[in-house]
Write an enzyme that holds these catalytic residues in place. Structure first.
Site, PDB file in Angstrom:
ATOM      1  N   HIS A 201      31.180  10.909 -71.997  1.00  0.00           N
ATOM      2  CA  HIS A 201      29.889  11.732 -72.465  1.00  0.00           C
ATOM      3  C   HIS A 201      28.363  10.865 -72.445  1.00  0.00           C
ATOM      4  O   HIS A 201      27.370  11.167 -72.957  1.00  0.00           O
ATOM      5  CB  HIS A 201      30.213  11.749 -74.269  1.00  0.00           C
ATOM      6  CG  HIS A 201      30.265  10.922 -74.773  1.00  0.00           C
ATOM      7  ND1 HIS A 201      29.624  10.311 -76.021  1.00  0.00           N
ATOM      8  CD2 HIS A 201      31.064   9.935 -74.864  1.00  0.00           C
ATOM      9  CE1 HIS A 201      29.913   9.786 -76.855  1.00  0.00           C
ATOM     10  NE2 HIS A 201      30.925   8.914 -76.200  1.00  0.00           N
ATOM     11  N   CYS A 323      27.148   3.641 -82.908  1.00  0.00           N
ATOM     12  CA  CYS A 323      28.659   3.068 -83.722  1.00  0.00           C
ATOM     13  C   CYS A 323      27.768   1.956 -84.357  1.00  0.00           C
ATOM     14  O   CYS A 323      28.885   1.740 -85.040  1.00  0.00           O
ATOM     15  CB  CYS A 323      29.785   2.196 -82.792  1.00  0.00           C
ATOM     16  SG  CYS A 323      29.933   3.694 -80.957  1.00  0.00           S
TER      17      CYS A 323
HETATM   18  N1  PMP Z   1      30.997   0.477 -74.832  1.00  0.00           N
HETATM   19  C1  PMP Z   1      30.308   0.310 -74.654  1.00  0.00           C
HETATM   20  C2  PMP Z   1      28.764  -0.348 -73.782  1.00  0.00           C
HETATM   21  C3  PMP Z   1      29.422   2.176 -75.469  1.00  0.00           C
HETATM   22  O1  PMP Z   1      28.085   2.199 -74.978  1.00  0.00           O
HETATM   23  C4  PMP Z   1      30.231   2.679 -76.111  1.00  0.00           C
HETATM   24  C5  PMP Z   1      29.280   3.971 -77.021  1.00  0.00           C
HETATM   25  N2  PMP Z   1      28.935   3.615 -77.708  1.00  0.00           N
HETATM   26  C6  PMP Z   1      31.492   2.802 -75.954  1.00  0.00           C
HETATM   27  C7  PMP Z   1      31.971   1.407 -75.649  1.00  0.00           C
HETATM   28  C8  PMP Z   1      32.886   3.762 -76.555  1.00  0.00           C
HETATM   29  O2  PMP Z   1      32.604   4.607 -76.387  1.00  0.00           O
HETATM   30  P1  PMP Z   1      33.474   5.943 -77.025  1.00  0.00           P
HETATM   31  O3  PMP Z   1      31.328   6.632 -77.722  1.00  0.00           O
HETATM   32  O4  PMP Z   1      33.300   6.894 -75.640  1.00  0.00           O
HETATM   33  O5  PMP Z   1      33.989   5.791 -77.635  1.00  0.00           O
END
Ligand code: PMP
Length: 383
Positions: A201, A323
């Site tokens: 995504h 996150c």
């Molecule tokens: N690693 C990095 C550097 C990210 O930016 C993100 C997304 N915030 C993730 C891992 C996690 O990806 P996902 O949203 O697909 O779990």
């Protein structure tokens, strides 16, 4: 509202949406089923694997589909740690990593693994020799991200890979490539990466699908058991529409990388120059960072307050990464760069994408200035 949060989620390509719908309707069978409908679904996954492998310059059997980069990172770190614990129980990573890497390491630490977290310099880049200096005979894994998701800094992966392998050629090298793919060149062989994570995504694919490259010969201890899917690395019925659509997004964003980067880089540079000219703001992203991320702090002002004011002015920005955006604590990333607590609390991330124009950037600049002025008045000049 103008959307400035491509680093959290980018809108899917129209072709991605169409593919998902078509596969959901026409290929709903379980790819493990032996009848024709099942084998047809299985063929689609095989093809998707080949497409992703071609985009990354690797072999199809080295690609695993997961539920997202969070899972890819968890599997890479814990899967390697558990598989190779007879070699040692030491991992080297950085203080810049995404929580899915960082907290996987903390979890292993609780279980008795030793983790070395290497700090970046004051600009958010990790010095390769500091990583190599931490590698020991019992170091099973080194994990370093390509591009930091908060401030957009690019890590010197080639030098890190070279130096790590020179100290211990059995140490595995994992790269979280989520924010680099589709914007910068991906050179897995040159970096000597053994494991590489991607998220669909972030490259205009669907949410809920990730990719993990696992170099041939590297084994992982599966975290999900109960089926032989994904070559035994991840049990569970495959999400066929997401997988097929993700492969399309990975291919398209790989093909369009140069065009996108050369279009948005001037926008990023313009925005950074503008922010540098506002005395209240501190720029945290670097000129030589990834083309789609601009990051700044308003020291003393909570990021959430600034983001809310910008939203009132029609601008959808992020406070650090999605996150961590609900955390009230200062940014771990900015603190690791030696920024003070006031700056670490006041971070704003602006991330650019295909649809942005210079006109949009001009509007954003005006909104930034208005927001700073009005917040300063509201705070009585005391930040
Ligand atoms: N690693 C990095 C550097 C990210 O930016 C993100 C997304 N915030 C993730 C891992 C996690 O990806 P996902 O949203 O697909 O779990």
């Amino acid at each position: 509202m103008l959307y400035w949060d491509y680093a959290a989620a980018a809108p899917p390509y129209e072709e991605v949406v169409q593919t998902m719908e078509q596969v959901m309707k026409q290929h709903f069978a379980n790819p493990s089923s032996l009848h024709r409908a099942g084998t047809e679904a299985e063929k689609l996954i095989k093809r998707a694997r080949e497409v992703c492998a071609a985009a990354l310059g690797v072999q199809a059997q080295e690609i695993i589909f997961t539920s997202g980069a969070t899972e890819s990172n968890n599997l890479a770190i814990k899967g390697a740690a558990l598989q190779y614990q007879s070699r040692g129980r030491h991992i080297v990573t950085t203080e810049l990593e995404h929580p899915s890497v960082y907290e996987s390491c903390l979890q292993l630490q609780k279980l008795g693994w030793e983790i070395t977290f290497v700090a970046p310099d004051s600009t958010g880049v990790v010095e390769p020799s500091r990583i190599a200096a931490a590698v020991r005979p019992d170091t099973v894994l080194v994990s370093v991200m390509h591009v930091n998701n908060e401030i957009g800094t690019v890590q010197p992966l080639k030098e890190i890979g070279q130096q790590v392998k020179a100290v211990n050629r059995r140490t595995l090298f994992h790269v979280d490539g989520v924010q680099g793919y589709g914007k910068l060149e991906t050179r897995l062989k040159e970096w000597q990466a053994d494991l590489y994570s991607l998220s669909a995504h972030k490259v205009r694919g669907p949410r809920g699908t990730g990719i993990l490259y696992v170099r041939e010969g590297v084994m992982l201890f599966p975290l999900l058991t109960g089926g032989s899917q994904e070559m035994g690395n991840r049990a569970g019925t495959e999400n066929v529409p997401n997988i097929v659509a993700s492969a399309k997004a990975v291919r398209m964003s790989g093909e369009r990388r140069q065009e996108l980067s050369s279009r948005i880089m001037p926008l990023k540079n313009r925005l950074e120059q503008y922010i540098s000219g506002i005395p209240e703001l501190v720029l945290n992203s670097r000129e030589d960072g990834v083309p789609h991320i601009v990051h700044f702090s308003y020291p003393g002002m909570k990021g959430e307050v600034m983001a809310r004011r910008l939203e009132e002015l029609g601008m959808g920005v992020a406070t650090r990464s999605a996150c961590s955006s609900r955390l009230a604590e200062p940014s771990r990333i900015l603190l690791s760069m030696g920024r003070g607590a006031a700056a670490a609390l006041g971070g704003i991330r602006i991330s650019l994408g295909d649809n942005h124009t210079e006109e949009d950037v001009i509007q954003l600049e005006q909104a930034l200035l208005t927001a700073v002025r009005s917040l300063k008045i509201a705070e009585g000049g005391v930040k």
